[in-house]
Enzyme design. Structure first.
Site, mmCIF file in Angstrom:
data_model
loop_
_atom_site.group_PDB
_atom_site.id
_atom_site.type_symbol
_atom_site.label_atom_id
_atom_site.label_comp_id
_atom_site.label_asym_id
_atom_site.label_seq_id
_atom_site.Cartn_x
_atom_site.Cartn_y
_atom_site.Cartn_z
ATOM 1 C CG ASP A 28 29.871 -1.525 25.869
ATOM 2 O OD1 ASP A 28 28.789 -2.060 26.189
ATOM 3 O OD2 ASP A 28 29.951 -0.551 25.095
ATOM 4 C CE LYS A 79 22.582 9.538 23.851
ATOM 5 N NZ LYS A 79 22.409 8.367 23.044
ATOM 6 C CG ASP A 104 28.002 1.801 28.323
ATOM 7 O OD1 ASP A 104 29.039 1.443 27.752
ATOM 8 O OD2 ASP A 104 27.052 2.330 27.729
HETATM 9 P P1 GTP Z 1 30.111 3.391 19.582
HETATM 10 O O1 GTP Z 1 30.446 3.374 18.121
HETATM 11 O O2 GTP Z 1 31.131 4.128 20.379
HETATM 12 O O3 GTP Z 1 28.692 3.848 19.866
HETATM 13 O O4 GTP Z 1 30.226 1.890 20.145
HETATM 14 P P2 GTP Z 1 29.476 0.560 19.713
HETATM 15 O O5 GTP Z 1 29.542 0.421 18.246
HETATM 16 O O6 GTP Z 1 30.098 -0.538 20.516
HETATM 17 O O7 GTP Z 1 27.974 0.790 20.132
HETATM 18 P P3 GTP Z 1 27.309 0.647 21.558
HETATM 19 O O8 GTP Z 1 28.269 1.034 22.634
HETATM 20 O O9 GTP Z 1 26.010 1.338 21.540
HETATM 21 O O10 GTP Z 1 27.039 -0.918 21.611
HETATM 22 C C1 GTP Z 1 26.690 -1.596 22.791
HETATM 23 C C2 GTP Z 1 27.139 -3.041 22.631
HETATM 24 O O11 GTP Z 1 26.473 -3.626 21.502
HETATM 25 C C3 GTP Z 1 28.612 -3.163 22.354
HETATM 26 O O12 GTP Z 1 29.091 -4.273 23.055
HETATM 27 C C4 GTP Z 1 28.706 -3.360 20.866
HETATM 28 O O13 GTP Z 1 29.824 -4.151 20.466
HETATM 29 C C5 GTP Z 1 27.412 -4.076 20.553
HETATM 30 N N1 GTP Z 1 26.939 -3.719 19.226
HETATM 31 C C6 GTP Z 1 26.560 -2.493 18.794
HETATM 32 N N2 GTP Z 1 26.204 -2.553 17.506
HETATM 33 C C7 GTP Z 1 26.355 -3.839 17.122
HETATM 34 C C8 GTP Z 1 26.173 -4.534 15.886
HETATM 35 O O14 GTP Z 1 25.797 -3.957 14.870
HETATM 36 N N3 GTP Z 1 26.444 -5.867 15.863
HETATM 37 C C9 GTP Z 1 26.869 -6.540 16.968
HETATM 38 N N4 GTP Z 1 27.110 -7.830 16.873
HETATM 39 N N5 GTP Z 1 27.074 -5.925 18.152
HETATM 40 C C10 GTP Z 1 26.819 -4.586 18.218
#
Ligand code: GTP
Length: 343
Positions: A104, A155, A214
């Site tokens: 993202d 944070k 982001d």
């Molecule tokens: P929130 O639930 O809103 O925090 O979003 P998120 O689950 O996408 O978490 P976050 O924004 O912190 O993740 C940053 C990037 O890492 C995003 O592109 C997510 O898709 C990816 N990401 C986060 N957790 C995982 C995971 O467990 N597996 C994989 N493959 N990608 C992950």
């Protein structure tokens, strides 16, 4: 160089939109986020590994139907393994220096310069660094004059801030990183793997300038659109609508129709097949596609999902997110920052 895109998170902060679409397929400027990201990768990367979990079938379908000119390998985690666990899970698809990218992140980062810096530094990993005025919502990173990373803090409270440079979510890693991550465990690379590596002097930071967003929250998603619209992907004023005011920058998809005395923009992105009836004003907003927006609506700083019907005279506060297939009846009032749409 190879590329791994992390796209398996639940995207909870983008609900209700992510109940029906994985975050990586939500459009940015009418193009799925993950596709946009892949298109910014250096040409030499002809194979992209996507670490996926939540709604993985939607991603499979998407890349089956859309050839983006590079081979895409989707590697599934049965349950999301966190950013570190997801990287470990793609190990057998990676045998060289690779870029790992949070799916993202929208940025102007030059991956080739970052890779050159990484090679010169000799570290196991290089973390992209972006400077912000207020870093208290992010993970901050401390480093020395050689950009060798010494510490991290997630944070920080205002009193704890020791750096305004944050982790921008793009890493260049050597395959050696896999030796430090246990398989089949939920692990955050930022919190569990990077700090001990930094204390051994094995990580470096790469500063970049330009833009970085982001797009993981509704506010940031709108901000990503503002940033990109400002970069000039704006629509000509000669758009063929009569008695309609288009205030650039805006992006309007295919097969849209806009009624008399309506005003679109600034900072508005309409997807495909949007019908806007008369006397309606839409500013600072994103409407995803296949949606009808009735008469005399004033939409400001809102995101509206696919397939919605917003009837006439709806009052929507700013920061509202409407999920897919919602019908808002005539005269409805939706308070600021609320969401509409269930799982
Ligand atoms: P929130 O639930 O809103 O925090 O979003 P998120 O689950 O996408 O978490 P976050 O924004 O912190 O993740 C940053 C990037 O890492 C995003 O592109 C997510 O898709 C990816 N990401 C986060 N957790 C995982 C995971 O467990 N597996 C994989 N493959 N990608 C992950």
């Amino acid at each position: 160089m190879q590329a791994v895109i992390l796209a398996g998170g639940l995207g909870t902060r983008m609900r209700p939109l992510t109940y029906t679409t994985p975050k990586s397929l939500l459009p940015i400027m009418n193009e799925p986020m993950v596709e946009r990201l892949i298109n910014t990768l250096p040409k030499e990367i002809d194979r992209v590994v996507i670490a996926a979990s939540y709604m993985v079938d939607r991603l499979r379908e998407h890349f089956k139907e859309n050839d983006i000119g590079r081979k895409v390998v989707i590697v599934e985690e049965k349950e999301p393994l966190g950013t570190g666990g997801a990287i470990k899970n793609v190990q057998k698809h990676v045998d060289d220096t690779f870029i790992a990218i949070n799916g993202d992140v929208i940025s102007s980062l030059d991956y080739t310069s970052m890779r050159d810096f990484h090679k010169d530094s000799g570290g196991i990993g290089t973390i992209s660094l972006w400077e912000v005025k207020d870093p208290t919502r992010y993970g901050i990173i401390g480093f020395d004059s050689q950009l060798k990373i010494s510490r991290f803090l997630e944070k920080p409270a205002p009193k704890e801030v020791f750096s305004n440079w944050i982790n921008a979510g793009v890493y260049i890693l050597e395959p050696e990183i896999f030796n430090f991550i246990e398989p089949d465990k939920i692990i955050s690379i930022e919190k569990e793997i990077f700090p001990p590596l930094a204390s051994e002097g094995k990580l470096f930071g790469f500063k970049f300038y330009g833009f970085w967003v982001d797009a993981g929250t509704p506010e940031a998603y709108l901000s990503a659109h503002r940033t990109l619209l400002d970069k000039g992907v704006s629509l000509a004023l000669s758009y063929p609508y009569e008695n309609v005011r288009i205030v650039p920058p805006v992006l309007i998809g295919d097969e849209c129709w806009i009624g008399e005395n309506s005003e679109i923009g600034p900072y508005t992105c309409l997807g495909n097949s949007i019908e806007v009836l008369s006397e309606t004003k839409i500013t600072n907003s994103v409407v995803l596609g296949n949606t009808l927006i009735g008469r005399s609506n004033h939409l400001k700083e809102v995101i509206i999902g696919y397939g919605c019907t917003i009837e006439d005279e709806v009052t929507m506060g700013s920061g509202v997110v409407v999920g897919d297939n919602q019908i808002l009846k005539k005269g409805t009032t939706v308070p600021d920052n609320s969401t509409m749409g269930e799982m």
